[in-house]
Design a protein around this motif. Structure first.
Motif, short mmCIF file in Angstrom:
data_model
loop_
_atom_site.label_atom_id
_atom_site.label_comp_id
_atom_site.label_asym_id
_atom_site.label_seq_id
_atom_site.Cartn_x
_atom_site.Cartn_y
_atom_site.Cartn_z
N ALA A 166 -2.88 -21.27 40.22
CA ALA A 166 -3.74 -22.38 39.82
C ALA A 166 -5.16 -21.91 40.07
O ALA A 166 -5.51 -21.53 41.21
N LEU A 167 -5.98 -21.89 39.02
CA LEU A 167 -7.33 -21.34 39.11
C LEU A 167 -8.39 -22.42 38.92
O LEU A 167 -8.17 -23.40 38.19
N ASP A 168 -9.54 -22.18 39.51
CA ASP A 168 -10.66 -23.11 39.40
C ASP A 168 -11.42 -22.93 38.09
O ASP A 168 -12.43 -23.60 37.86
N GLY A 169 -10.95 -22.04 37.23
CA GLY A 169 -11.56 -21.81 35.93
C GLY A 169 -10.90 -20.62 35.27
O GLY A 169 -10.02 -19.97 35.86
N PRO A 170 -11.26 -20.30 34.04
CA PRO A 170 -10.65 -19.17 33.33
C PRO A 170 -10.90 -17.85 34.05
O PRO A 170 -11.88 -17.69 34.78
N VAL A 171 -10.04 -16.88 33.80
CA VAL A 171 -10.18 -15.55 34.40
C VAL A 171 -11.46 -14.89 33.85
O VAL A 171 -11.66 -14.83 32.63
N PRO A 172 -12.33 -14.37 34.73
CA PRO A 172 -13.60 -13.78 34.27
C PRO A 172 -13.45 -12.32 33.85
O PRO A 172 -14.07 -11.42 34.43
N TRP A 173 -12.63 -12.08 32.84
CA TRP A 173 -12.44 -10.70 32.38
C TRP A 173 -13.79 -10.07 32.01
O TRP A 173 -14.64 -10.71 31.37
N THR A 174 -13.95 -8.81 32.39
CA THR A 174 -15.18 -8.11 32.04
C THR A 174 -15.33 -8.00 30.53
O THR A 174 -16.45 -8.11 29.99
N ASN A 175 -14.22 -7.79 29.85
CA ASN A 175 -14.26 -7.78 28.39
C ASN A 175 -14.16 -9.21 27.87
O ASN A 175 -13.15 -9.89 28.12
N PRO A 176 -15.17 -9.71 27.17
CA PRO A 176 -15.16 -11.12 26.74
C PRO A 176 -14.02 -11.46 25.77
O PRO A 176 -13.55 -12.60 25.76
N ASP A 177 -13.55 -10.50 24.97
CA ASP A 177 -12.46 -10.79 24.04
C ASP A 177 -11.17 -11.11 24.78
O ASP A 177 -10.34 -11.87 24.28
#
Length: 475
Positions: A295-306
């Motif tokens: 359960a996350l406080d927001g979307p995963v901050p992938w370095t690659n935006p796609d």
């Protein structure tokens, strides 16, 4: 209590339910017995972490589900199933903020691979364009006369070659090689083994046809739709009804088991021919899975935006890194940097998590029955490509192989593929025979992932088995 059924199906996974629907459509009376309190097998959805976060207990993304010949022929939409598609089916993230993207468009996927654009078109173009014909061959019994031999031969020439060789032979960029390797790793095999490319192509081709969909509300929606349609056809489902021996079954014509082959051998005992019982009980096991839901406080901050728009993210570095990690798990070791499969369903389905939050699903391969905690290794891999990921974790649910097996007896030792696909494991499922769903006893049949075409949510093992039953004892 005195009712006699034409067929009793044991187990309510997607294959068991597909078998039941196929038999009921043919006018047979059908009862499904499920040992757990809820139906679903590998298609269950639960609040594993916090209230409001709906996690798929096993399978989450369904590359072979949206275009399944079985599911596609039934009115499952009228019974509540809605397929959802992310903008990008798959991203394979690499160091430096790069990623290889498997898009819905074959052309866009090719162009994204730069210098390997033409090579990708050469490899995937004929396969993607002929996927409906290939699906007939790939999703059915392997040992049979093919309906489309020319198309299958073209697929087989590349497919039989190990993924490591195909990646080197076709591609020059790290992105293209990683894309192929990550898909090949779904086989739970070392990537230098024959047929690993076939399994990769069988996942990549449908991305350009039917996509890699998720089910709105969670994978449990697939089970619910199948059960609803089965009941519409007159079938019945009973939960909390474990079957430990054949004596637990009500009066019936045939019994179709959506269970692991070894489990069927234990249940049926001497009712199976000795050679079949020994083959089922001695089925070679594949590596296990170690699964974590967050359960996350927001979307995963992938370095690659796609990657933030993808249904599935393959996490593990380049092709060599993926191959090394997979080889270690087969050899009984856990790599420091595992290959991790991540699904982010709440990106396309807001019902999966509270507003502004995210539900995340992921697992890595581990040795069969491994007891080592891989949580930190998995999270470190995600953090490597998404700095700040750990800061978003509100809660996690960890399921090592033993817990996966306890939750679903079809996954002994965490093996979620119905037995190893090494050697003849892809062809001889669950034994070397022209009749893989038969057991030598005309009243007992097998329809689980231990039979062709194996693991995945597509219902084809059940559909194929039921058609064999309808051609035989229930003809």
């Amino acid at each position: 209590m005195g009712t006699s059924w034409d067929a009793v199906v044991v187990g309510s996974g997607p294959n068991g339910l597909a078998a039941a629907v196929t038999l009921a459509e043919a006018g047979r009376s059908v009862l499904v017995l499920e040992g757990n309190a809820t139906v679903g097998g590998g298609t269950r959805t639960e609040e594993l972490t916090l209230p409001g976060f709906h996690h798929d207990v096993c399978s989450a993304v369904h590359p072979l589900g949206g275009g399944s010949p079985a599911f596609s022929r039934w009115p499952l939409e009228r019974h509540g199933l809605r397929w959802l598609h992310h903008e990008i089916p798959l991203a394979h993230v690499l160091d430096g903020g790069r990623a290889a993207l498997l898009r819905h468009s074959l052309g866009e996927t090719a162009e994204g691979l730069g210098a390997d654009a033409d090579a990708y078109r050469t490899l995937m173009g004929p396969l993607s364009g002929n996927w409906p014909k290939l699906a007939d061959a790939f999703l059915g019994p392997v040992l049979r006369v093919p309906r489309h031999p020319v198309v299958l031969a073209r697929f087989g020439l590349a497919g039989i070659t190990p993924a490591t060789i195909v990646a080197d032979r076709y591609f020059s960029t790290e992105e293209a090689g990683a894309l192929l390797a990550g898909n090949a790793a779904h086989s739970f095999l070392p990537l230098n083994r024959p047929l690993t490319t076939a399994l990769a192509l069988a996942l990549m081709a449908p991305a350009h046809q039917s996509g890699w969909p998720i089910a709105e509300g969670g994978s449990a929606s697939i089970s619910a739709a199948l059960v609803s349609y089965l009941r519409h056809l007159g079938g019945e489902v009973r939960c909390n009804s474990p079957v430990r021996t054949l004596g637990d079954l009500p009066d019936h014509g045939v019994a179709v088991f959506d269970t692991d082959a070894a489990a069927l051998a234990a249940i049926a005992g001497g009712s199976l021919p000795r050679r079949v019982r020994r083959a089922f009980a001695g089925r070679r096991r594949g590596p296990g899975a170690f699964k974590v839901d967050w359960a996350l406080d927001g979307p995963v901050p992938w370095t690659n935006p796609d990657a933030r728009r993808a249904s599935t993210v393959h996490v593990g570095g380049n092709a060599a890194d993926v191959a090394a990690a997979e080889a270690m798990s087969v050899k009984g070791k856990n790599p420091e940097r595992p290959f991790v499969l991540v699904a982010q369903p709440s990106n396309a389905d807001p019902t999966r998590a509270p507003e502004g939050k995210a539900a995340l699903w992921g697992y890595c391969h581990v040795p069969y029955g491994s007891t080592e905690d891989r949580t930190d290794a998995i999270e470190a891999q995600i953090e490597r490509f998404a700095p700040g990921f750990r800061d978003l974790i509100l809660a996690r649910s960890v399921r090592p192989p033993a817990e996966i097996a306890a939750h679903n007896p079809n996954y002994p030792g965490g093996d979620i593929t119905g037995g190893s696909m090494a050697g003849l494991g892809l062809i001889a499922r669950p034994r070397l025979t022209l009749h893989p769903y038969a057991t030598g006893n005309p009243r007992i049949w097998l329809c689980s992932a231990s039979t062709p075409p194996g693991g995945g949510v597509h219902g084809m093992c059940g559909w194929n088995a039921a058609r064999a039953v309808l051609a035989g004892p229930l003809a």
